[in-house]
Design a protein around this motif. Structure first.
Motif, PDB file in Angstrom:
ATOM      1  N   THR A   1       0.819  -1.148   0.108  1.00  0.00           N
ATOM      2  CA  THR A   1       0.004  -0.076   0.093  1.00  0.00           C
ATOM      3  C   THR A   1       0.563   1.381   0.041  1.00  0.00           C
ATOM      4  O   THR A   1       0.704   2.333  -0.563  1.00  0.00           O
ATOM      5  CB  THR A   1      -0.918  -0.095   1.205  1.00  0.00           C
ATOM      6  N   ILE A   2       1.884   1.155   0.744  1.00  0.00           N
ATOM      7  CA  ILE A   2       3.052   2.440   0.961  1.00  0.00           C
ATOM      8  C   ILE A   2       3.564   2.510  -0.491  1.00  0.00           C
ATOM      9  O   ILE A   2       3.715   3.602  -1.063  1.00  0.00           O
ATOM     10  CB  ILE A   2       4.133   2.176   1.903  1.00  0.00           C
ATOM     11  N   LEU A   3       3.929   1.640  -0.908  1.00  0.00           N
ATOM     12  CA  LEU A   3       4.707   1.589  -2.381  1.00  0.00           C
ATOM     13  C   LEU A   3       3.832   2.093  -3.591  1.00  0.00           C
ATOM     14  O   LEU A   3       4.128   2.990  -4.156  1.00  0.00           O
ATOM     15  CB  LEU A   3       5.354   0.163  -2.875  1.00  0.00           C
ATOM     16  N   GLN A   4       2.448   1.653  -3.360  1.00  0.00           N
ATOM     17  CA  GLN A   4       1.646   2.203  -4.321  1.00  0.00           C
ATOM     18  C   GLN A   4       1.339   3.840  -4.061  1.00  0.00           C
ATOM     19  O   GLN A   4       1.220   4.478  -5.271  1.00  0.00           O
ATOM     20  CB  GLN A   4       0.495   1.511  -4.401  1.00  0.00           C
ATOM     21  N   ALA A   5       1.441   4.122  -2.728  1.00  0.00           N
ATOM     22  CA  ALA A   5       1.119   5.484  -2.734  1.00  0.00           C
ATOM     23  C   ALA A   5       2.333   6.544  -3.167  1.00  0.00           C
ATOM     24  O   ALA A   5       2.081   7.428  -3.787  1.00  0.00           O
ATOM     25  CB  ALA A   5       0.986   5.782  -1.085  1.00  0.00           C
ATOM     26  N   GLY A   6       3.451   5.832  -2.974  1.00  0.00           N
ATOM     27  CA  GLY A   6       4.565   6.401  -3.485  1.00  0.00           C
ATOM     28  C   GLY A   6       4.658   6.706  -5.075  1.00  0.00           C
ATOM     29  O   GLY A   6       5.015   7.594  -5.708  1.00  0.00           O
ATOM     30  N   ILE A   7       4.248   5.434  -5.829  1.00  0.00           N
ATOM     31  CA  ILE A   7       4.134   5.356  -7.415  1.00  0.00           C
ATOM     32  C   ILE A   7       3.297   6.307  -7.593  1.00  0.00           C
ATOM     33  O   ILE A   7       3.202   6.972  -8.987  1.00  0.00           O
ATOM     34  CB  ILE A   7       3.856   4.014  -7.617  1.00  0.00           C
TER      35      ILE A   7
ATOM     36  N   GLY B   1      15.879  -4.037 -10.338  1.00  0.00           N
ATOM     37  CA  GLY B   1      14.438  -4.236  -9.877  1.00  0.00           C
ATOM     38  C   GLY B   1      13.979  -2.893  -9.290  1.00  0.00           C
ATOM     39  O   GLY B   1      12.993  -2.757  -9.487  1.00  0.00           O
ATOM     40  N   THR B   2      14.809  -2.193  -8.430  1.00  0.00           N
ATOM     41  CA  THR B   2      14.191  -0.902  -7.760  1.00  0.00           C
ATOM     42  C   THR B   2      13.752   0.249  -8.793  1.00  0.00           C
ATOM     43  O   THR B   2      12.573   0.814  -9.032  1.00  0.00           O
ATOM     44  CB  THR B   2      15.494  -0.169  -7.151  1.00  0.00           C
ATOM     45  N   ILE B   3      14.765   0.462  -9.964  1.00  0.00           N
ATOM     46  CA  ILE B   3      14.185   1.089 -11.041  1.00  0.00           C
ATOM     47  C   ILE B   3      12.678   0.636 -11.634  1.00  0.00           C
ATOM     48  O   ILE B   3      11.813   1.430 -11.971  1.00  0.00           O
ATOM     49  CB  ILE B   3      14.855   1.222 -12.206  1.00  0.00           C
ATOM     50  N   ARG B   4      12.623  -0.737 -11.923  1.00  0.00           N
ATOM     51  CA  ARG B   4      11.589  -1.292 -12.647  1.00  0.00           C
ATOM     52  C   ARG B   4      10.195  -1.071 -11.758  1.00  0.00           C
ATOM     53  O   ARG B   4       9.322  -0.935 -12.372  1.00  0.00           O
ATOM     54  CB  ARG B   4      11.842  -2.868 -12.969  1.00  0.00           C
ATOM     55  N   HIS B   5      10.381  -1.418 -10.438  1.00  0.00           N
ATOM     56  CA  HIS B   5       9.252  -1.326  -9.534  1.00  0.00           C
ATOM     57  C   HIS B   5       8.596   0.267  -9.406  1.00  0.00           C
ATOM     58  O   HIS B   5       7.478   0.465  -9.180  1.00  0.00           O
ATOM     59  CB  HIS B   5       9.602  -1.910  -8.349  1.00  0.00           C
ATOM     60  N   VAL B   6       9.778   0.922  -8.781  1.00  0.00           N
ATOM     61  CA  VAL B   6       9.445   2.309  -8.315  1.00  0.00           C
ATOM     62  C   VAL B   6       8.784   3.197  -9.441  1.00  0.00           C
ATOM     63  O   VAL B   6       7.924   4.116  -9.172  1.00  0.00           O
ATOM     64  CB  VAL B   6      10.521   2.747  -7.651  1.00  0.00           C
ATOM     65  N   MET B   7       9.392   2.985 -10.559  1.00  0.00           N
ATOM     66  CA  MET B   7       9.103   3.782 -11.891  1.00  0.00           C
ATOM     67  C   MET B   7       8.063   3.093 -12.790  1.00  0.00           C
ATOM     68  O   MET B   7       7.806   3.702 -13.831  1.00  0.00           O
ATOM     69  CB  MET B   7      10.300   4.263 -12.688  1.00  0.00           C
TER      70      MET B   7
ATOM     71  N   ILE C   1      10.328   0.858  -1.094  1.00  0.00           N
ATOM     72  CA  ILE C   1       9.210   1.898  -0.319  1.00  0.00           C
ATOM     73  C   ILE C   1      10.277   3.171  -0.002  1.00  0.00           C
ATOM     74  O   ILE C   1       9.814   4.220  -0.248  1.00  0.00           O
ATOM     75  CB  ILE C   1       8.861   1.074   1.023  1.00  0.00           C
ATOM     76  N   CYS C   2      11.454   2.743   0.429  1.00  0.00           N
ATOM     77  CA  CYS C   2      12.157   4.028   1.035  1.00  0.00           C
ATOM     78  C   CYS C   2      12.625   4.693  -0.349  1.00  0.00           C
ATOM     79  O   CYS C   2      12.647   6.081  -0.235  1.00  0.00           O
ATOM     80  CB  CYS C   2      13.626   3.275   1.679  1.00  0.00           C
TER      81      CYS C   2
ATOM     82  N   MET D   1      -4.976   3.014   3.631  1.00  0.00           N
ATOM     83  CA  MET D   1      -4.071   4.019   4.239  1.00  0.00           C
ATOM     84  C   MET D   1      -4.164   4.558   5.470  1.00  0.00           C
ATOM     85  O   MET D   1      -3.404   4.808   6.260  1.00  0.00           O
ATOM     86  CB  MET D   1      -4.302   5.181   3.072  1.00  0.00           C
ATOM     87  N   LYS D   2      -5.712   4.631   5.775  1.00  0.00           N
ATOM     88  CA  LYS D   2      -5.954   5.155   7.210  1.00  0.00           C
ATOM     89  C   LYS D   2      -5.170   4.005   8.432  1.00  0.00           C
ATOM     90  O   LYS D   2      -4.595   4.665   9.137  1.00  0.00           O
ATOM     91  CB  LYS D   2      -7.375   5.005   7.377  1.00  0.00           C
ATOM     92  N   LYS D   3      -5.284   2.880   8.231  1.00  0.00           N
ATOM     93  CA  LYS D   3      -4.687   1.706   8.970  1.00  0.00           C
ATOM     94  C   LYS D   3      -2.973   1.908   9.270  1.00  0.00           C
ATOM     95  O   LYS D   3      -2.500   2.162  10.219  1.00  0.00           O
ATOM     96  CB  LYS D   3      -4.995   0.460   8.563  1.00  0.00           C
ATOM     97  N   VAL D   4      -2.458   2.000   7.948  1.00  0.00           N
ATOM     98  CA  VAL D   4      -1.087   2.277   7.900  1.00  0.00           C
ATOM     99  C   VAL D   4      -0.675   3.624   8.690  1.00  0.00           C
ATOM    100  O   VAL D   4       0.487   3.546   9.416  1.00  0.00           O
ATOM    101  CB  VAL D   4      -0.630   2.156   6.455  1.00  0.00           C
ATOM    102  N   ARG D   5      -1.302   4.630   8.504  1.00  0.00           N
ATOM    103  CA  ARG D   5      -1.093   5.921   8.798  1.00  0.00           C
ATOM    104  C   ARG D   5      -1.246   5.940  10.381  1.00  0.00           C
ATOM    105  O   ARG D   5      -0.153   6.554  11.233  1.00  0.00           O
ATOM    106  CB  ARG D   5      -1.866   7.015   8.582  1.00  0.00           C
ATOM    107  N   ALA D   6      -2.072   5.042  10.980  1.00  0.00           N
ATOM    108  CA  ALA D   6      -2.190   5.060  12.378  1.00  0.00           C
ATOM    109  C   ALA D   6      -1.091   4.395  12.872  1.00  0.00           C
ATOM    110  O   ALA D   6      -0.433   4.586  13.922  1.00  0.00           O
ATOM    111  CB  ALA D   6      -3.646   4.121  12.673  1.00  0.00           C
ATOM    112  N   LYS D   7      -0.746   3.250  12.499  1.00  0.00           N
ATOM    113  CA  LYS D   7       0.575   2.485  12.854  1.00  0.00           C
ATOM    114  C   LYS D   7       1.880   3.228  12.827  1.00  0.00           C
ATOM    115  O   LYS D   7       2.558   3.296  13.808  1.00  0.00           O
ATOM    116  CB  LYS D   7       0.852   1.134  12.046  1.00  0.00           C
TER     117      LYS D   7
END
Length: 345
Positions: free
Chosen positions: A46-52, A84-90, A260-261, A335-341
Protein backbone atom coordinates in the motif's frame (compact mmCIF):
# COMPACT_ATOMS: atom_id res chain seq x y z
CA UNK A 1 -4.21 14.13 -0.76
CA UNK A 2 -0.63 14.44 -2.00
CA UNK A 3 0.34 16.29 1.21
CA UNK A 4 -1.06 13.44 3.29
CA UNK A 5 0.89 10.92 1.26
CA UNK A 6 4.02 13.04 1.62
CA UNK A 7 3.74 13.06 5.42
CA UNK A 8 3.34 9.29 5.40
CA UNK A 9 6.31 8.74 3.09
CA UNK A 10 8.48 11.12 5.11
CA UNK A 11 8.37 8.72 8.05
CA UNK A 12 10.62 6.36 6.12
CA UNK A 13 13.09 8.96 4.91
CA UNK A 14 14.53 10.79 7.92
CA UNK A 15 16.52 7.86 9.41
CA UNK A 16 18.12 7.22 6.00
CA UNK A 17 19.50 10.69 5.29
CA UNK A 18 23.22 11.29 5.80
CA UNK A 19 23.59 14.62 7.54
CA UNK A 20 26.02 16.92 5.69
CA UNK A 21 29.36 16.88 7.47
CA UNK A 22 28.66 13.63 9.32
CA UNK A 23 31.48 11.12 9.60
CA UNK A 24 30.03 7.82 8.42
CA UNK A 25 31.16 4.33 9.38
CA UNK A 26 28.86 2.26 7.20
CA UNK A 27 28.86 -0.97 9.21
CA UNK A 28 28.30 0.92 12.47
CA UNK A 29 25.83 3.59 11.42
CA UNK A 30 23.50 1.71 9.03
CA UNK A 31 21.90 -1.73 9.10
CA UNK A 32 21.31 -3.34 5.66
CA UNK A 33 18.66 -5.58 7.21
CA UNK A 34 16.63 -2.76 8.75
CA UNK A 35 12.93 -2.62 8.05
CA UNK A 36 10.38 -0.58 9.94
CA UNK A 37 9.13 -2.65 12.87
CA UNK A 38 5.68 -1.08 12.58
CA UNK A 39 5.20 -2.21 8.97
CA UNK A 40 4.46 -5.63 7.54
CA UNK A 41 5.37 -6.66 4.01
CA UNK A 42 1.68 -6.88 3.04
CA UNK A 43 1.10 -3.31 4.22
CA UNK A 44 4.22 -2.27 2.37
CA UNK A 45 2.44 -2.78 -0.94
CA UNK A 46 0.00 0.00 0.00
CA UNK A 47 2.83 2.38 0.89
CA UNK A 48 4.74 1.57 -2.30
CA UNK A 49 1.63 2.21 -4.38
CA UNK A 50 1.16 5.55 -2.64
CA UNK A 51 4.70 6.49 -3.60
CA UNK A 52 4.19 5.35 -7.20
CA UNK A 53 0.96 7.38 -7.41
CA UNK A 54 2.73 10.52 -6.19
CA UNK A 55 5.57 9.97 -8.66
CA UNK A 56 3.17 9.54 -11.57
CA UNK A 57 1.15 12.63 -10.62
CA UNK A 58 4.10 14.93 -10.06
CA UNK A 59 6.21 13.64 -12.95
CA UNK A 60 3.44 14.66 -15.35
CA UNK A 61 3.49 18.15 -13.83
CA UNK A 62 7.29 18.25 -13.96
CA UNK A 63 7.26 17.50 -17.70
CA UNK A 64 4.52 20.04 -18.40
CA UNK A 65 6.17 22.86 -16.43
CA UNK A 66 9.54 22.19 -18.11
CA UNK A 67 11.56 24.20 -15.56
CA UNK A 68 13.15 21.61 -13.28
CA UNK A 69 14.97 18.38 -13.92
CA UNK A 70 15.73 15.52 -11.52
CA UNK A 71 18.89 13.41 -11.49
CA UNK A 72 18.75 10.15 -9.52
CA UNK A 73 22.10 8.54 -8.71
CA UNK A 74 21.81 4.85 -7.78
CA UNK A 75 24.85 3.20 -6.23
CA UNK A 76 25.16 -0.33 -4.91
CA UNK A 77 27.40 -3.34 -4.90
CA UNK A 78 26.62 -6.15 -7.32
CA UNK A 79 23.21 -7.78 -6.64
CA UNK A 80 22.17 -4.71 -4.67
CA UNK A 81 18.83 -4.51 -6.52
CA UNK A 82 19.30 -1.42 -8.69
CA UNK A 83 17.51 -2.78 -11.77
CA UNK A 84 14.56 -4.15 -9.83
CA UNK A 85 14.23 -0.93 -7.88
CA UNK A 86 14.05 1.11 -11.06
CA UNK A 87 11.52 -1.28 -12.60
CA UNK A 88 9.16 -1.31 -9.61
CA UNK A 89 9.40 2.25 -8.34
CA UNK A 90 9.11 3.86 -11.77
CA UNK A 91 6.35 1.53 -12.97
CA UNK A 92 3.67 4.23 -12.89
CA UNK A 93 5.44 7.08 -14.65
CA UNK A 94 5.35 8.03 -18.32
CA UNK A 95 8.39 6.35 -19.96
CA UNK A 96 8.86 9.39 -22.19
CA UNK A 97 9.71 11.47 -19.13
CA UNK A 98 12.32 9.11 -17.71
CA UNK A 99 15.76 8.23 -19.06
CA UNK A 100 17.96 5.51 -17.53
CA UNK A 101 21.70 5.54 -18.20
CA UNK A 102 24.15 2.80 -17.27
CA UNK A 103 27.88 3.36 -17.32
CA UNK A 104 30.22 0.54 -18.26
CA UNK A 105 33.98 0.53 -18.90
CA UNK A 106 34.95 3.96 -20.32
CA UNK A 107 35.43 4.09 -24.09
CA UNK A 108 38.64 5.49 -25.69
CA UNK A 109 36.73 8.70 -26.47
CA UNK A 110 35.54 9.03 -22.86
CA UNK A 111 39.09 8.48 -21.57
CA UNK A 112 40.22 11.41 -23.71
CA UNK A 113 38.07 13.73 -21.56
CA UNK A 114 37.91 14.54 -17.86
CA UNK A 115 36.29 11.90 -15.68
CA UNK A 116 32.96 13.79 -15.36
CA UNK A 117 32.55 14.40 -19.09
CA UNK A 118 30.70 11.20 -19.97
CA UNK A 119 28.24 11.70 -17.11
CA UNK A 120 27.54 15.27 -18.20
CA UNK A 121 26.52 13.94 -21.63
CA UNK A 122 23.68 11.93 -20.03
CA UNK A 123 22.22 14.55 -17.72
CA UNK A 124 18.42 14.89 -17.83
CA UNK A 125 16.74 17.75 -19.64
CA UNK A 126 14.33 20.09 -17.88
CA UNK A 127 11.06 18.28 -17.30
CA UNK A 128 12.85 14.93 -17.21
CA UNK A 129 13.86 12.42 -14.55
CA UNK A 130 17.28 11.00 -15.35
CA UNK A 131 18.47 7.87 -13.57
CA UNK A 132 22.15 6.98 -13.39
CA UNK A 133 22.35 3.22 -12.79
CA UNK A 134 25.76 3.60 -11.23
CA UNK A 135 27.04 7.10 -11.60
CA UNK A 136 29.96 9.49 -11.41
CA UNK A 137 30.55 8.09 -7.93
CA UNK A 138 32.18 5.07 -9.54
CA UNK A 139 35.13 7.46 -9.93
CA UNK A 140 35.68 7.46 -6.14
CA UNK A 141 34.55 3.88 -5.53
CA UNK A 142 35.69 1.22 -7.99
CA UNK A 143 38.54 3.45 -9.19
CA UNK A 144 39.67 3.87 -5.59
CA UNK A 145 39.45 0.14 -4.85
CA UNK A 146 41.31 -0.63 -8.08
CA UNK A 147 43.95 2.11 -8.49
CA UNK A 148 45.10 0.60 -11.78
CA UNK A 149 41.93 2.09 -13.30
CA UNK A 150 43.21 5.54 -12.41
CA UNK A 151 46.34 4.87 -14.45
CA UNK A 152 44.18 4.19 -17.53
CA UNK A 153 42.61 7.66 -17.35
CA UNK A 154 45.68 9.27 -18.97
CA UNK A 155 46.10 11.73 -16.13
CA UNK A 156 49.29 13.72 -15.63
CA UNK A 157 51.24 12.72 -12.55
CA UNK A 158 50.14 15.84 -10.66
CA UNK A 159 46.46 14.84 -11.03
CA UNK A 160 46.75 11.40 -9.47
CA UNK A 161 49.11 11.92 -6.58
CA UNK A 162 48.42 12.58 -2.92
CA UNK A 163 44.99 14.04 -2.21
CA UNK A 164 43.35 12.79 -5.42
CA UNK A 165 40.24 11.49 -3.64
CA UNK A 166 39.73 14.60 -1.54
CA UNK A 167 40.04 16.68 -4.71
CA UNK A 168 37.50 14.51 -6.53
CA UNK A 169 35.05 14.81 -3.64
CA UNK A 170 35.37 18.59 -3.88
CA UNK A 171 35.00 18.60 -7.67
CA UNK A 172 31.91 16.39 -7.53
CA UNK A 173 30.34 18.56 -4.82
CA UNK A 174 31.03 21.68 -6.88
CA UNK A 175 29.60 20.10 -10.04
CA UNK A 176 26.43 19.03 -8.24
CA UNK A 177 26.12 22.47 -6.65
CA UNK A 178 26.27 23.99 -10.13
CA UNK A 179 23.50 21.66 -11.32
CA UNK A 180 21.35 22.39 -8.26
CA UNK A 181 21.77 26.15 -8.74
CA UNK A 182 20.52 25.75 -12.31
CA UNK A 183 17.29 23.92 -11.52
CA UNK A 184 18.28 20.26 -11.26
CA UNK A 185 17.39 18.34 -8.11
CA UNK A 186 19.90 15.60 -7.28
CA UNK A 187 18.73 12.47 -5.47
CA UNK A 188 21.53 10.17 -4.31
CA UNK A 189 20.61 6.68 -3.17
CA UNK A 190 23.01 4.05 -1.88
CA UNK A 191 21.44 0.58 -1.70
CA UNK A 192 23.19 -0.90 1.33
CA UNK A 193 23.46 -4.70 0.99
CA UNK A 194 24.96 -7.09 3.54
CA UNK A 195 27.70 -9.50 2.52
CA UNK A 196 25.54 -12.51 3.44
CA UNK A 197 22.55 -11.29 1.44
CA UNK A 198 24.81 -10.70 -1.55
CA UNK A 199 26.07 -14.29 -1.21
CA UNK A 200 22.49 -15.61 -1.18
CA UNK A 201 21.53 -13.56 -4.25
CA UNK A 202 24.59 -14.79 -6.15
CA UNK A 203 23.60 -18.37 -5.32
CA UNK A 204 20.10 -17.72 -6.69
CA UNK A 205 21.68 -16.64 -9.95
CA UNK A 206 23.54 -19.94 -10.04
CA UNK A 207 20.67 -22.18 -8.91
CA UNK A 208 17.78 -20.72 -10.93
CA UNK A 209 18.02 -21.25 -14.72
CA UNK A 210 16.04 -18.07 -15.42
CA UNK A 211 18.65 -16.08 -13.47
CA UNK A 212 21.77 -17.74 -14.92
CA UNK A 213 22.17 -14.93 -17.43
CA UNK A 214 22.74 -12.49 -14.57
CA UNK A 215 25.64 -14.46 -13.13
CA UNK A 216 29.13 -13.07 -13.52
CA UNK A 217 32.22 -14.67 -12.05
CA UNK A 218 33.79 -11.20 -11.98
CA UNK A 219 31.07 -10.03 -9.57
CA UNK A 220 31.90 -12.88 -7.19
CA UNK A 221 35.59 -12.10 -7.54
CA UNK A 222 34.90 -8.56 -6.28
CA UNK A 223 33.76 -9.97 -2.92
CA UNK A 224 37.46 -10.25 -2.04
CA UNK A 225 37.48 -6.46 -1.87
CA UNK A 226 34.43 -6.18 0.40
CA UNK A 227 36.22 -4.32 3.21
CA UNK A 228 37.86 -1.95 0.72
CA UNK A 229 34.46 -1.11 -0.77
CA UNK A 230 32.96 -0.53 2.67
CA UNK A 231 35.73 1.96 3.39
CA UNK A 232 35.26 3.66 0.00
CA UNK A 233 31.49 3.93 0.51
CA UNK A 234 31.96 5.32 4.03
CA UNK A 235 34.36 7.98 2.76
CA UNK A 236 32.06 8.83 -0.14
CA UNK A 237 29.07 9.31 2.15
CA UNK A 238 31.09 11.35 4.63
CA UNK A 239 32.53 13.71 2.03
CA UNK A 240 29.77 14.18 -0.53
CA UNK A 241 26.49 14.39 1.39
CA UNK A 242 25.61 18.07 1.07
CA UNK A 243 22.65 20.34 1.73
CA UNK A 244 21.99 20.60 -2.02
CA UNK A 245 22.55 16.89 -2.74
CA UNK A 246 22.32 14.67 0.36
CA UNK A 247 22.85 10.93 0.37
CA UNK A 248 20.23 8.43 1.51
CA UNK A 249 21.40 5.02 2.68
CA UNK A 250 18.69 2.54 1.70
CA UNK A 251 18.65 -0.77 3.62
CA UNK A 252 18.61 -3.26 0.75
CA UNK A 253 18.47 -6.74 2.30
CA UNK A 254 14.64 -6.67 2.05
CA UNK A 255 13.75 -5.65 -1.49
CA UNK A 256 10.17 -4.70 -0.68
CA UNK A 257 11.27 -2.27 2.04
CA UNK A 258 14.10 -0.84 -0.07
CA UNK A 259 11.59 -0.02 -2.84
CA UNK A 260 9.32 1.76 -0.36
CA UNK A 261 12.22 3.88 0.86
CA UNK A 262 13.35 4.78 -2.67
CA UNK A 263 9.82 5.73 -3.72
CA UNK A 264 9.46 7.83 -0.57
CA UNK A 265 12.65 9.80 -1.25
CA UNK A 266 11.74 10.40 -4.90
CA UNK A 267 8.16 11.35 -4.09
CA UNK A 268 9.17 13.88 -1.47
CA UNK A 269 11.73 15.36 -3.87
CA UNK A 270 9.07 15.97 -6.52
CA UNK A 271 6.63 17.33 -3.95
CA UNK A 272 9.31 19.78 -2.78
CA UNK A 273 9.61 21.08 -6.36
CA UNK A 274 5.80 21.38 -6.49
CA UNK A 275 5.54 21.68 -10.28
CA UNK A 276 2.30 22.96 -11.81
CA UNK A 277 0.65 22.67 -15.18
CA UNK A 278 1.20 25.91 -17.14
CA UNK A 279 -1.73 28.32 -17.16
CA UNK A 280 -2.83 29.64 -20.53
CA UNK A 281 -3.36 33.35 -21.12
CA UNK A 282 -6.54 35.06 -22.31
CA UNK A 283 -5.52 34.89 -25.98
CA UNK A 284 -4.95 31.16 -25.71
CA UNK A 285 -8.29 30.62 -23.96
CA UNK A 286 -10.03 32.52 -26.74
CA UNK A 287 -8.24 30.35 -29.31
CA UNK A 288 -9.37 27.23 -27.45
CA UNK A 289 -12.97 28.46 -27.36
CA UNK A 290 -12.95 29.18 -31.09
CA UNK A 291 -11.46 25.76 -31.84
CA UNK A 292 -14.04 24.07 -29.65
CA UNK A 293 -16.90 25.87 -31.42
CA UNK A 294 -15.51 24.90 -34.84
CA UNK A 295 -15.17 21.23 -33.91
CA UNK A 296 -18.63 21.14 -32.33
CA UNK A 297 -20.12 22.59 -35.52
CA UNK A 298 -18.64 19.65 -37.45
CA UNK A 299 -20.55 17.05 -35.38
CA UNK A 300 -22.59 14.62 -37.55
CA UNK A 301 -26.35 14.82 -37.34
CA UNK A 302 -27.60 13.09 -34.21
CA UNK A 303 -24.17 13.05 -32.53
CA UNK A 304 -23.30 15.02 -29.43
CA UNK A 305 -21.48 18.24 -30.23
CA UNK A 306 -18.81 17.33 -27.67
CA UNK A 307 -19.01 13.64 -26.72
CA UNK A 308 -16.24 13.95 -24.16
CA UNK A 309 -17.96 16.79 -22.32
CA UNK A 310 -21.20 14.82 -22.41
CA UNK A 311 -19.39 11.84 -20.95
CA UNK A 312 -18.00 13.94 -18.13
CA UNK A 313 -21.42 15.42 -17.44
CA UNK A 314 -22.98 11.97 -17.26
CA UNK A 315 -20.26 11.06 -14.74
CA UNK A 316 -19.74 7.65 -16.35
CA UNK A 317 -21.97 4.64 -15.87
CA UNK A 318 -23.53 3.72 -12.53
CA UNK A 319 -21.66 0.42 -12.52
CA UNK A 320 -18.31 2.13 -12.99
CA UNK A 321 -19.20 4.70 -10.35
CA UNK A 322 -19.96 2.01 -7.78
CA UNK A 323 -16.75 0.16 -8.62
CA UNK A 324 -14.63 3.29 -8.35
CA UNK A 325 -16.20 4.22 -5.04
CA UNK A 326 -15.52 0.76 -3.62
CA UNK A 327 -11.89 0.88 -4.73
CA UNK A 328 -11.46 4.38 -3.35
CA UNK A 329 -12.97 3.36 -0.01
CA UNK A 330 -10.71 0.32 0.19
CA UNK A 331 -7.60 2.36 -0.50
CA UNK A 332 -8.59 5.00 2.03
CA UNK A 333 -9.20 2.32 4.67
CA UNK A 334 -5.84 0.67 4.02
CA UNK A 335 -4.01 3.99 4.11
CA UNK A 336 -5.81 4.99 7.31
CA UNK A 337 -4.63 1.78 9.03
CA UNK A 338 -1.05 2.25 7.91
CA UNK A 339 -1.04 5.94 8.91
CA UNK A 340 -2.27 5.01 12.39
CA UNK A 341 0.52 2.47 12.79
CA UNK A 342 3.13 4.92 11.53
CA UNK A 343 1.88 7.61 13.93
CA UNK A 344 2.20 5.23 16.89
CA UNK A 345 5.73 4.14 15.94
Amino acid sequence: MADERAKLLAKFIDPLRVAPGAKVKLAKDFDPGYKASFLKKKEGATILQAGIDVLAEYQARLAAQDSWGVLVCLQALDAGGKDGTIRHVMSGVNPQGVRVSSFKVPSPEELDHDYLWRYAQRLPRRGEIGIFNRSHYEEVLVVRVHPELLDRQKLPASAKGKGVWERRYREINDWEHHLADNGFKIVKLFLDLSKEEQRVRFLKRVDLPEKNWKFSAADVHERKYWDDYQTAFSEMLSNTSTEWAPWYVIPADHKWFARICVSAVLARTLISIDPHYPKVDAAKRMDLAETKAMLEAEAPKGAAADPFAAELAADASQEGERKDSKQARKQREEMKKVRAKVARA
